[in-house]
Design an enzyme around this catalytic site. Structure first.
Site, PDB file in Angstrom:
ATOM      1  N   ARG A  98       0.809  -1.213   0.000  1.00 34.20           N
ATOM      2  CA  ARG A  98       0.000   0.000   0.000  1.00 34.20           C
ATOM      3  C   ARG A  98       0.844   1.267   0.000  1.00 34.20           C
ATOM      4  NH1 ARG A  98      -3.251   1.796  -2.674  1.00 34.20           N
ATOM      5  NH2 ARG A  98      -4.161  -0.271  -2.551  1.00 34.20           N
ATOM      6  N   LYS A 133       2.508  24.669  -4.369  1.00 34.95           N
ATOM      7  CA  LYS A 133       1.239  24.078  -3.920  1.00 34.95           C
ATOM      8  C   LYS A 133       1.356  22.560  -3.956  1.00 34.95           C
ATOM      9  CE  LYS A 133      -1.339  28.092  -5.548  1.00 34.95           C
ATOM     10  NZ  LYS A 133      -2.341  28.616  -6.504  1.00 34.95           N
ATOM     11  N   LYS A 165       5.188  39.000  -4.199  1.00 32.26           N
ATOM     12  CA  LYS A 165       3.820  38.978  -4.703  1.00 32.26           C
ATOM     13  C   LYS A 165       3.078  40.217  -4.208  1.00 32.26           C
ATOM     14  CE  LYS A 165       2.316  34.920  -5.730  1.00 32.26           C
ATOM     15  NZ  LYS A 165       1.685  33.575  -5.708  1.00 32.26           N
ATOM     16  N   GLU A 200       5.544  39.763  -8.994  1.00 34.30           N
ATOM     17  CA  GLU A 200       4.215  39.564  -9.569  1.00 34.30           C
ATOM     18  C   GLU A 200       3.522  40.903  -9.776  1.00 34.30           C
ATOM     19  OE1 GLU A 200       1.090  36.680  -7.803  1.00 34.30           O
ATOM     20  OE2 GLU A 200       0.511  38.667  -7.082  1.00 34.30           O
ATOM     21  N   ASP A 221      -0.047  38.014 -13.513  1.00 32.81           N
ATOM     22  CA  ASP A 221      -0.993  37.173 -12.773  1.00 32.81           C
ATOM     23  C   ASP A 221      -2.426  37.446 -13.204  1.00 32.81           C
ATOM     24  OD1 ASP A 221      -1.645  35.255 -10.730  1.00 32.81           O
ATOM     25  OD2 ASP A 221      -2.368  36.936  -9.520  1.00 32.81           O
TER      26      ASP A 221
END
Length: 303
Positions: A98, A133, A165, A200, A221
């Site tokens: 597994r 992510k 950002k 960004e 973006d």
């Protein structure tokens, strides 16, 4: 990036989680001397990733398990293909099953999805890259899977590059009376020549001020296709142009055709579907016995 130490650490933690006090089912039902041969079978087509993980899982459970690979990382396969053969003590193979499948299915799912994105932009110069992510604790494995699918990696962690950002810029500009260019120049002055600086923006009118700050990459973006084309023309080679936001299999081709250099795709890792693989017993026997039993399986492919 995917070192043996990282693989062993991930697999060891997964094995400890799965059987902290042993596999009581196999220990009660399966004789200690029983031997098996099992095949790793593809139940749908895809791109393989995870050789190091499969080998490490079997080795860490029991060095007596023998593993033969029939496919390489990054190689495409059809449904029904035999990807690997494992043989050895039945209890050990069942103990490893597994954990090996969980990791291989996720890595191969990422590689398969990445390959689809890469194929859609192959006629352009755009690179498909991943993002941060990722699944906590599995980043190195998932990043390897992206590379196996033909994609590229973005910064591995917050320690690898400066990437400002919108929230960073809001705070930074406040310290420089709203002068983004001055703020970025101050940042650049503190960086070594080897450290990448990316910023960004979410509007075309932000581009010139950011470029004047000396950035290496500018991220556009959630721009429309028309604004992406305009932004690429405005940057005019003064920095790499990355497109982010709104990227999926239906939109990526058109985004690439705007002329951007990089397309970052969070979906490669944050919402990928695990590929359907199975580990099926081909035969089982008592130690030293030629008799076989168990579930029939597809014959092993030639290595």
């Amino acid at each position: 990036m995917l070192t043996p130490q990282i693989v062993d650490d991930v697999v060891s933690r997964a094995l400890a989680e799965d059987a902290p006090w042993g596999d009581i089912t196999s220990e009660l039902l399966i004789p200690a001397e029983a031997q098996v041969e099992a095949t790793l079978d593809a139940r749908e087509p895809g791109v393989f990733s995870g050789t190091a993980v499969l080998l490490a899982t079997m080795r860490l459970v029991d060095p007596a398990i023998r593993t033969t690979m029939h496919v390489a990382d990054g190689e495409s396969f059809a449904a029904g293909a035999v990807l690997a053969t494992v043989s050895g003590p039945a209890r050990s193979v069942l103990r490893a099953e597994r954990v090996a499948l969980n990791l291989l299915q996720r890595m191969s799912g990422i590689a398969t999805l990445t390959a689809r994105y890469v194929a859609l932009v192959a006629h352009t110069d755009a690179r498909i890259v991943d993002t941060r992510k990722t699944t906590p604790g599995l980043r190195a494995l998932e990043r390897q899977a992206v590379r196996d699918g033909g994609g590229h990696n973005h910064r591995f962690s917050l320690s690898d590059a400066v990437m400002a950002k919108d929230n960073h810029l809001a705070v930074l500009a406040a310290q420089h009376d709203g002068d983004v260019t001055a703020a970025l120049k101050a940042v650049r002055a503190q960086l070594s020549h080897t450290t990448h600086l990316e910023v960004e923006v979410d509007r075309l009118d932000q581009i010139e001020a950011v470029l004047a700050g000396g950035v290496d990459t500018i991220m556009l973006d959630n721009f429309s296709l028309d604004d992406l084309r305009t932004g690429v023309a405005q940057v005019a080679g003064r920095a790499l142009v990355e497109a982010s936001g709104g990227v999926n299999l239906d939109t990526v081709r058109a985004i690439a055709e705007t002329g951007v250099d990089v397309i970052s795709v969070g979906a490669l890792t944050h919402s990928v579907r695990a590929l359907d693989l199975g580990l099926d017993v081909a035969f089982a026997a008592a130690s030293g016995s030629p008799a076989t039993a168990g579930v029939a399986s597809a014959p092993a492919a030639t290595p």
